[in-house]
Design a protein around this motif. Structure first.
Motif, PDB file in Angstrom:
ATOM      1  N   LEU A 132       0.901  -1.127   0.142  1.00 46.88           N
ATOM      2  CA  LEU A 132      -0.004  -0.155   0.009  1.00 46.88           C
ATOM      3  C   LEU A 132       0.889   1.421  -0.015  1.00 46.88           C
ATOM      4  O   LEU A 132       0.540   2.150  -0.674  1.00 46.88           O
ATOM      5  N   MET A 133       1.954   1.218   0.896  1.00 45.87           N
ATOM      6  CA  MET A 133       2.789   2.374   0.835  1.00 45.87           C
ATOM      7  C   MET A 133       3.448   2.722  -0.429  1.00 45.87           C
ATOM      8  O   MET A 133       3.849   3.855  -0.916  1.00 45.87           O
ATOM      9  N   THR A 134       3.880   1.504  -1.052  1.00 44.03           N
ATOM     10  CA  THR A 134       4.711   1.528  -2.595  1.00 44.03           C
ATOM     11  C   THR A 134       3.689   2.309  -3.456  1.00 44.03           C
ATOM     12  O   THR A 134       3.922   3.060  -4.040  1.00 44.03           O
ATOM     13  N   GLU A 135       2.437   1.675  -3.657  1.00 41.52           N
ATOM     14  CA  GLU A 135       1.433   2.232  -4.277  1.00 41.52           C
ATOM     15  C   GLU A 135       1.049   3.736  -4.320  1.00 41.52           C
ATOM     16  O   GLU A 135       0.979   4.410  -5.023  1.00 41.52           O
ATOM     17  N   GLU A 136       1.174   4.060  -2.823  1.00 43.92           N
ATOM     18  CA  GLU A 136       0.820   5.562  -2.601  1.00 43.92           C
ATOM     19  C   GLU A 136       2.058   6.535  -3.141  1.00 43.92           C
ATOM     20  O   GLU A 136       1.863   7.650  -3.624  1.00 43.92           O
ATOM     21  N   ALA A 137       3.153   6.089  -2.873  1.00 42.54           N
ATOM     22  CA  ALA A 137       4.210   6.804  -3.570  1.00 42.54           C
ATOM     23  C   ALA A 137       4.260   6.850  -4.946  1.00 42.54           C
ATOM     24  O   ALA A 137       5.145   7.893  -5.263  1.00 42.54           O
TER      25      ALA A 137
END
Length: 114
Positions: free
Chosen positions: A108-113
């Motif tokens: 999720l954090m990678t997709e947000e970035a």
């Protein structure tokens, strides 16, 4: 006397970092609660009003934004408990993990970035 369903929560000895908050969110059992800040968040994150050193204030700002992001993703509930005038315990309460959609916190954090 006010009733509270939040009886037990973890209060770290030192201020939390964004990474520590993410680690807790990733492994917390549903219903577990963590105090991620104690003070007055709206003032503690503003340079002109905060009593914190700049590096601690900036980390608090990153961590509080990540807490809000986690709430928006349905990972936690965010609540406040008033302790005194202008002093609150800010709590993150872990929500049950969604079964139909298996996505890791790091994904999720990678997709947000991106």
């Amino acid at each position: 006397m006010p009733h509270s369903n939040i009886i037990n929560f973890t209060r770290p000895a030192a201020p939390l970092s964004e990474i520590e908050l993410c680690g807790w969110i990733g492994q917390a059992a549903p219903g577990a609660a963590l105090e991620y800040h104690r003070g007055f968040l709206a003032l503690d994150t503003v340079a002109a009003a905060s009593r914190l050193p700049n590096d601690q204030r900036e980390e608090l700002l990153r961590m509080s934004r990540r807490a809000m992001w986690a709430a928006e993703q349905g990972l936690v509930h965010l609540v406040q408990r008033r302790l005194a005038p202008d002093c609150f315990a800010y709590l993150a309460i872990a929500r049950p993990k969604l079964r139909q959609k298996r996505v890791s916190l790091s994904q999720l954090m990678t997709e947000e970035a991106a």
